[in-house]
Enzyme design. Structure first.
Site, PDB file in Angstrom:
ATOM      1  N   ASP A   1     -10.807 -11.284  10.751  1.00  0.00           N
ATOM      2  CA  ASP A   1      -9.589 -11.544   9.824  1.00  0.00           C
ATOM      3  C   ASP A   1      -8.538 -11.661  10.560  1.00  0.00           C
ATOM      4  O   ASP A   1      -7.362 -10.598  10.779  1.00  0.00           O
ATOM      5  CB  ASP A   1      -9.873 -10.283   9.044  1.00  0.00           C
ATOM      6  CG  ASP A   1      -9.009 -10.227   7.647  1.00  0.00           C
ATOM      7  OD1 ASP A   1      -8.808 -11.661   7.528  1.00  0.00           O
ATOM      8  OD2 ASP A   1      -8.756  -9.411   7.090  1.00  0.00           O
TER       9      ASP A   1
ATOM     10  N   ASP B   1      -0.696 -12.510   2.443  1.00  0.00           N
ATOM     11  CA  ASP B   1      -1.088 -11.398   3.392  1.00  0.00           C
ATOM     12  C   ASP B   1      -1.439 -12.072   4.571  1.00  0.00           C
ATOM     13  O   ASP B   1      -2.645 -12.283   5.049  1.00  0.00           O
ATOM     14  CB  ASP B   1      -2.638 -10.871   2.607  1.00  0.00           C
ATOM     15  CG  ASP B   1      -3.150  -9.627   3.512  1.00  0.00           C
ATOM     16  OD1 ASP B   1      -2.499  -9.381   4.681  1.00  0.00           O
ATOM     17  OD2 ASP B   1      -4.014  -9.046   2.748  1.00  0.00           O
TER      18      ASP B   1
ATOM     19  N   ASP C   1      -4.584 -13.706  -2.284  1.00  0.00           N
ATOM     20  CA  ASP C   1      -3.918 -13.396  -0.867  1.00  0.00           C
ATOM     21  C   ASP C   1      -3.955 -14.477  -0.125  1.00  0.00           C
ATOM     22  O   ASP C   1      -5.096 -15.248   0.448  1.00  0.00           O
ATOM     23  CB  ASP C   1      -4.724 -12.182  -0.375  1.00  0.00           C
ATOM     24  CG  ASP C   1      -4.043 -11.060  -0.780  1.00  0.00           C
ATOM     25  OD1 ASP C   1      -3.354 -10.771  -1.862  1.00  0.00           O
ATOM     26  OD2 ASP C   1      -4.401  -9.753   0.001  1.00  0.00           O
TER      27      ASP C   1
ATOM     28  N   ASP D   1       2.341   1.986   3.251  1.00  0.00           N
ATOM     29  CA  ASP D   1       3.207   0.939   3.958  1.00  0.00           C
ATOM     30  C   ASP D   1       4.772   1.493   3.618  1.00  0.00           C
ATOM     31  O   ASP D   1       5.666   0.794   4.296  1.00  0.00           O
ATOM     32  CB  ASP D   1       3.267  -0.529   3.414  1.00  0.00           C
ATOM     33  CG  ASP D   1       1.638  -1.167   3.263  1.00  0.00           C
ATOM     34  OD1 ASP D   1       0.770  -0.813   4.268  1.00  0.00           O
ATOM     35  OD2 ASP D   1       1.326  -1.851   2.525  1.00  0.00           O
TER      36      ASP D   1
ATOM     37  N   HIS E   1     -10.681 -13.923   4.077  1.00  0.00           N
ATOM     38  CA  HIS E   1     -12.213 -13.184   3.411  1.00  0.00           C
ATOM     39  C   HIS E   1     -13.325 -14.115   3.192  1.00  0.00           C
ATOM     40  O   HIS E   1     -14.384 -13.829   3.277  1.00  0.00           O
ATOM     41  CB  HIS E   1     -11.933 -12.137   2.418  1.00  0.00           C
ATOM     42  CG  HIS E   1     -10.932 -11.240   2.894  1.00  0.00           C
ATOM     43  ND1 HIS E   1     -10.343 -10.020   2.053  1.00  0.00           N
ATOM     44  CD2 HIS E   1     -10.225 -10.802   4.103  1.00  0.00           C
ATOM     45  CE1 HIS E   1      -9.638  -9.072   2.497  1.00  0.00           C
ATOM     46  NE2 HIS E   1      -9.469  -9.823   3.793  1.00  0.00           N
TER      47      HIS E   1
ATOM     48  N   GLU F   1      -8.943 -13.471  -1.286  1.00  0.00           N
ATOM     49  CA  GLU F   1      -7.995 -13.825  -0.136  1.00  0.00           C
ATOM     50  C   GLU F   1      -8.839 -15.097   0.853  1.00  0.00           C
ATOM     51  O   GLU F   1     -10.256 -14.903   1.052  1.00  0.00           O
ATOM     52  CB  GLU F   1      -8.085 -12.683   0.834  1.00  0.00           C
ATOM     53  CG  GLU F   1      -7.235 -12.662   2.263  1.00  0.00           C
ATOM     54  CD  GLU F   1      -7.001 -11.590   3.061  1.00  0.00           C
ATOM     55  OE1 GLU F   1      -6.672 -10.645   2.514  1.00  0.00           O
ATOM     56  OE2 GLU F   1      -7.294 -11.877   4.388  1.00  0.00           O
TER      57      GLU F   1
ATOM     58  N   ASP G   1      -5.722 -13.249   9.591  1.00  0.00           N
ATOM     59  CA  ASP G   1      -4.607 -13.420   8.578  1.00  0.00           C
ATOM     60  C   ASP G   1      -3.504 -14.229   9.153  1.00  0.00           C
ATOM     61  O   ASP G   1      -2.202 -13.895   9.015  1.00  0.00           O
ATOM     62  CB  ASP G   1      -3.876 -11.797   8.538  1.00  0.00           C
ATOM     63  CG  ASP G   1      -5.018 -11.095   7.734  1.00  0.00           C
ATOM     64  OD1 ASP G   1      -5.828 -11.657   7.045  1.00  0.00           O
ATOM     65  OD2 ASP G   1      -4.707  -9.794   7.677  1.00  0.00           O
TER      66      ASP G   1
ATOM     67  N   GLU H   1     -10.762  -6.901  -4.323  1.00  0.00           N
ATOM     68  CA  GLU H   1     -10.287  -8.050  -3.565  1.00  0.00           C
ATOM     69  C   GLU H   1     -11.751  -8.095  -2.438  1.00  0.00           C
ATOM     70  O   GLU H   1     -11.874  -7.294  -1.641  1.00  0.00           O
ATOM     71  CB  GLU H   1      -9.099  -7.957  -2.526  1.00  0.00           C
ATOM     72  CG  GLU H   1      -8.949  -8.740  -1.506  1.00  0.00           C
ATOM     73  CD  GLU H   1      -7.488  -8.342  -0.564  1.00  0.00           C
ATOM     74  OE1 GLU H   1      -6.619  -7.789  -1.260  1.00  0.00           O
ATOM     75  OE2 GLU H   1      -7.764  -8.620   0.672  1.00  0.00           O
TER      76      GLU H   1
ATOM     77  N   HIS I   1       0.739  -0.934  -0.080  1.00  0.00           N
ATOM     78  CA  HIS I   1      -0.188   0.053   0.022  1.00  0.00           C
ATOM     79  C   HIS I   1       0.931   1.236  -0.136  1.00  0.00           C
ATOM     80  O   HIS I   1       2.016   1.163   0.692  1.00  0.00           O
ATOM     81  CB  HIS I   1      -0.845   0.087   1.113  1.00  0.00           C
ATOM     82  CG  HIS I   1      -1.853  -1.021   1.489  1.00  0.00           C
ATOM     83  ND1 HIS I   1      -1.500  -2.244   2.293  1.00  0.00           N
ATOM     84  CD2 HIS I   1      -3.064  -1.157   1.443  1.00  0.00           C
ATOM     85  CE1 HIS I   1      -2.667  -2.919   2.477  1.00  0.00           C
ATOM     86  NE2 HIS I   1      -3.270  -2.431   1.971  1.00  0.00           N
TER      87      HIS I   1
HETATM   88  C1  XLS Z   1      -7.610  -6.345   4.411  1.00  0.00           C
HETATM   89  C2  XLS Z   1      -7.146  -6.662   2.931  1.00  0.00           C
HETATM   90  C3  XLS Z   1      -6.074  -5.701   2.560  1.00  0.00           C
HETATM   91  C4  XLS Z   1      -5.730  -5.716   1.084  1.00  0.00           C
HETATM   92  C5  XLS Z   1      -4.936  -4.768   0.572  1.00  0.00           C
HETATM   93  O1  XLS Z   1      -8.200  -7.150   5.066  1.00  0.00           O
HETATM   94  O2  XLS Z   1      -6.696  -7.903   3.298  1.00  0.00           O
HETATM   95  O3  XLS Z   1      -4.912  -5.970   3.299  1.00  0.00           O
HETATM   96  O4  XLS Z   1      -5.137  -7.036   0.680  1.00  0.00           O
HETATM   97  O5  XLS Z   1      -5.647  -3.296   0.725  1.00  0.00           O
HETATM   98 CA    CA Z   2      -5.674  -8.967   1.339  1.00  0.00          CA
HETATM   99 CA    CA Z   3      -7.278  -9.956   5.551  1.00  0.00          CA
END
Ligand code: XLS
Ligand code: CA
Ligand code: CA
Length: 441
Positions: free
Chosen positions: A308, A340, A297, A105, A272, A269, A310, A233, A102
């Site tokens: 979430d 991710d 992702d 980032d 998600h 993802e 991750d 996404e 991003h």
């Molecule tokens: C957040 C998302 C984010 C996207 C990019 O939940 O996963 O990180 O991948 O903005």
């Molecule tokens: Ca993501």
């Molecule tokens: Ca995520």
């Protein structure tokens, strides 16, 4: 710049019997699977935000990891440059060819967007140097349009036209940098593109505005030579209660409604998809069926937690089914597998960063090998084909498929068939046994 991950080796493949925690057990980059090296099937990417940014801060306490990478203070340009050095050393040691970012980032965001953009240019030059020196590449870029308080009601979907201008400015800059660094993708994750209550929200207005922002991005991006893929996404909730890009099916409908499906694909993802009440495999299948499979992702959620999380991929069933879908969809073109994923808060050392990626990369390598084995075994494909055989073996079945059947004609067929036939066993348990046999046999 001196070595940051001192004492941590270049991670090598040592095979499934190895007890070395800093070696790959399954990921053997050059090994051919279905005629192509693992590395090309998997196209691993590092997420700048989680790996170089997330230090473990949660709602109940501050970070546990020191991710300054030698900089005196976090959140400075010195730190931003240190992250570039750390990121490329890390990718080099793990053998990861791609990264994703991003805008914010990369640099600490300034109060004035012009200063933020100047900082981004400075870091983009550093990234370009490191890319040229290492051969590593940008997979995709994106703009963070959800952290800054001005985006509290969304970016493209904001009630404020002023905020929309800032969103446009960030997308423009992130596209400029993505193109400069040769990125093959540009992601729109909805962020706060959703709503909390219909009492204050005009859904049609907001969705139209999101589409307008995306159209401007396509027109600008194509104009500056971006010939990669734009992605939506999908995510169903978090941060907003209702997110407009709920899942793959909803996002596909949105893209088709607004005529964006020629330029956009989906970035699916895992976590998600499961938050949407689907499996990762389901959303990958929907993306492929819609002709919108693009990128992934890679992570996993926790079945017992509703958010979430991750986590680094660990569930070999999930990675197998994901790779099965990816292989069936023809594999990646512009996309790849972006981790991710973030290490758990108590896993706060540099060594944990390495071990997290080893887990994720091994889980997907294992998934690839097992998915290829399921395809080569052929029993599952053969059964699926057989299951629909009556559409081939009967005249009325063929008529249904070719669109020549009529209700009246089929009613006549049914009348002549007498009692309805049962459609044949689904044999789910047999198929699951086959998968277990291939995974563990
Ligand atoms: C957040 C998302 C984010 C996207 C990019 O939940 O996963 O990180 O991948 O903005
Ligand atoms: Ca993501
Ligand atoms: Ca995520």
């Amino acid at each position: 710049m001196s070595e940051i991950f001192k004492g941590l080796p270049k991670v090598e493949y040592k095979g499934p019997q190895s007890r070395d925690p800093l070696a790959f057990k399954y990921y053997d980059a050059g090994k051919a699977v279905l005629g192509k090296p693992m590395k090309e099937h998997l196209k691993f990417a590092m997420a700048w935000w989680h790996n170089l940014g997330a230090a473990g801060t949660d709602m109940f306490g501050p970070g546990t990891a020191d991710k300054r990478f030698g900089a005196a203070e976090a959140g400075t340009m010195e730190h931003a440059h240190a992250k570039v050095e750390a990121g490329f050393e890390f990718m080099g040691k793990l053998g990861i060819d791609y990264y994703c970012f991003h805008d914010v980032d990369l640099v600490p965001e300034a109060a004035d967007i012009n200063e933020t953009n100047r900082r981004i240019d400075e870091i983009a030059d550093h990234l370009a140097e490191k890319q040229a020196e290492s051969g590593r590449k940008l997979l995709w870029g994106t703009a963070n349009m959800f952290s800054n308080p001005r985006f509290m009601n969304g970016a493209g979907s904001s009630n404020s036209a002023e905020v929309f201008c800032f969103a446009a400015a960030q997308v423009k800059k992130a596209l400029d940098v993505t193109v400069k660094l040769g990125g093959r993708g540009y992601v729109f994750w909805g962020g706060r593109e959703g709503y909390e209550t219909l009492l204050n929200t005009d859904v049609a207005f907001e969705q139209g505005n999101i589409a307008a922002l995306m159209k401007m991005a396509v027109s600008y991006g194509r104009g500056i030579g971006f010939d990669g893929d734009f992605y939506i996404e999908p995510k169903p909730k978090e941060p907003m209660k209702h997110q407009y890009d709920f899942d793959a099916a909803t996002s596909a409908g949105f893209l088709k409604k607004y005529g964006l499906d020629k330029d956009f694909k989906l970035n699916i993802e895992a976590n998600h998809a499961t938050l949407a009440g689907h499996t990762f495999q389901h959303d990958l299948r929907v993306a492929a069926v819609e002709g919108l499979f693009g990128s992934v992702d890679a992570n996993q959620g926790d079945m017992l937690l509703g958010w979430d999380t991750d986590e680094f991929p660990f569930n070999a069933y999930e990675t197998t089914f994901a790779m099965y879908e990816i292989l069936k969809a023809g594999g990646f073109t512009n996309g790849g597998l972006n981790f991710d994923s973030k290490s758990r808060r108590p896993s706060y050392t540099y060594e944990d960063m390495f071990k997290s990626f080893i887990l994720g990369m091994d889980s997907f390598a294992l998934g690839l090998v097992k998915a290829a084995a399921i395809i080569e075994d052929g029993r599952i494909d053969a059964f699926v084909k057989e299951r629909y055989a009556s559409y081939e073996t009967t005249e009325y079945g063929r008529a249904i498929r070719s669109g020549t059947a009529t209700l009246a004609g089929l009613a006549e067929v049914a009348g002549g068939l007498g009692a309805p036939a049962l459609p044949g066993s689904g044999r789910q348990e047999e198929l699951e046994s086959i998968v277990n046999q291939i995974l563990f046999g």
